[in-house]
Design an enzyme around this catalytic site. Structure first.
Site, short mmCIF file in Angstrom:
data_model
loop_
_atom_site.label_atom_id
_atom_site.label_comp_id
_atom_site.label_asym_id
_atom_site.label_seq_id
_atom_site.Cartn_x
_atom_site.Cartn_y
_atom_site.Cartn_z
N TYR A 55 0.90 -1.15 0.00
CA TYR A 55 0.00 0.00 0.00
C TYR A 55 0.93 1.20 0.00
O TYR A 55 1.43 1.64 1.04
CB TYR A 55 -0.92 -0.02 1.21
CG TYR A 55 -1.84 1.19 1.30
CD1 TYR A 55 -2.38 1.77 0.17
CD2 TYR A 55 -2.16 1.73 2.53
CE1 TYR A 55 -3.22 2.87 0.25
CE2 TYR A 55 -3.00 2.83 2.63
CZ TYR A 55 -3.53 3.39 1.49
OH TYR A 55 -4.35 4.49 1.59
N ASP B 15 -2.17 -1.50 -4.06
CA ASP B 15 -2.48 -0.09 -4.33
C ASP B 15 -1.17 0.67 -4.37
O ASP B 15 -0.58 1.00 -3.35
CB ASP B 15 -3.39 0.46 -3.23
CG ASP B 15 -3.80 1.91 -3.46
OD1 ASP B 15 -3.21 2.57 -4.35
OD2 ASP B 15 -4.70 2.38 -2.75
#
Length: 186
Positions: A59, A101
């Site tokens: 992330y 992500d």
């Protein structure tokens, strides 16, 4: 009986019969740090080592609404993440897949409103973030698996502003990726 047929078909699946294949999908280690204190305190990684590859779920830090973390992200995080993936690849002698992500819309194909004037000042779409991501790929030879397989696909987004109601009209960004070592595409 139907239950026995179902059971037999599950037990006879070719992949389940290949014990070596299955053994290669049993993790040999799990960790959560790249061993860089500045980054590790945020808990942004899950690293899973398998016998034949390493998978790093990321992330990546967002640069912030006012781009207050842009320099941190492009000058430190991105460089340290690439160094970490390369270290893993070298030490294990296995391919690496980093995914998740990554908070960047890498090319114009990853943006629904390409050309909009505000994009150069929007987190995830700044020229600095795009250039930093491209440098990660160029320096290592890694591939964006989706773009490798679908080089001209449009409208394949993974983020939509909920506030603006952009999901239904598919006005989004592609911020999530599978980045693969080049040997996975040999």
């Amino acid at each position: 009986t139907k239950d026995e047929d179902t059971k037999d078909s599950k037990n006879n699946h070719p992949l389940l019969l290949d014990k070596e294949f299955v053994a290669n999908l049993i993790p040999t280690g799990v960790s959560y740090k790249m061993e860089v204190a500045e980054h590790d305190s945020e808990g942004r990684l899950v690293i899973v080592d398998f016998p034949i590859f390493t998978m790093i779920n990321c992330y990546v830090p967002n640069s912030g609404q006012n781009l207050e973390r842009l320099e941190y992200r492009t000058e430190r995080w991105d460089k340290d993440l690439l160094a970490f993936t390369e270290s893993k690849r070298t030490s294990t002698k296995n391919p690496v897949i980093w995914l998740g992500d990554l908070n960047v819309a890498h090319t114009n194909l990853e943006v629904w409103n390409d050309g909009a004037k505000h994009l150069s000042k929007q987190a995830g779409v700044t020229p600095q973030e795009r250039a930093s991501f491209q440098a990660q790929l160029d320096e290592s030879g890694y591939f964006d698996a989706f773009r490798k397989l679908h080089p001209t696909a449009k409208g394949c987004y993974t983020y939509w502003s909920q506030r603006a109601g952009n999901r239904e009209p598919n006005k989004g960004l592609r911020l999530d990726y599978f980045i693969c070592s080049p040997e996975l595409f040999d």
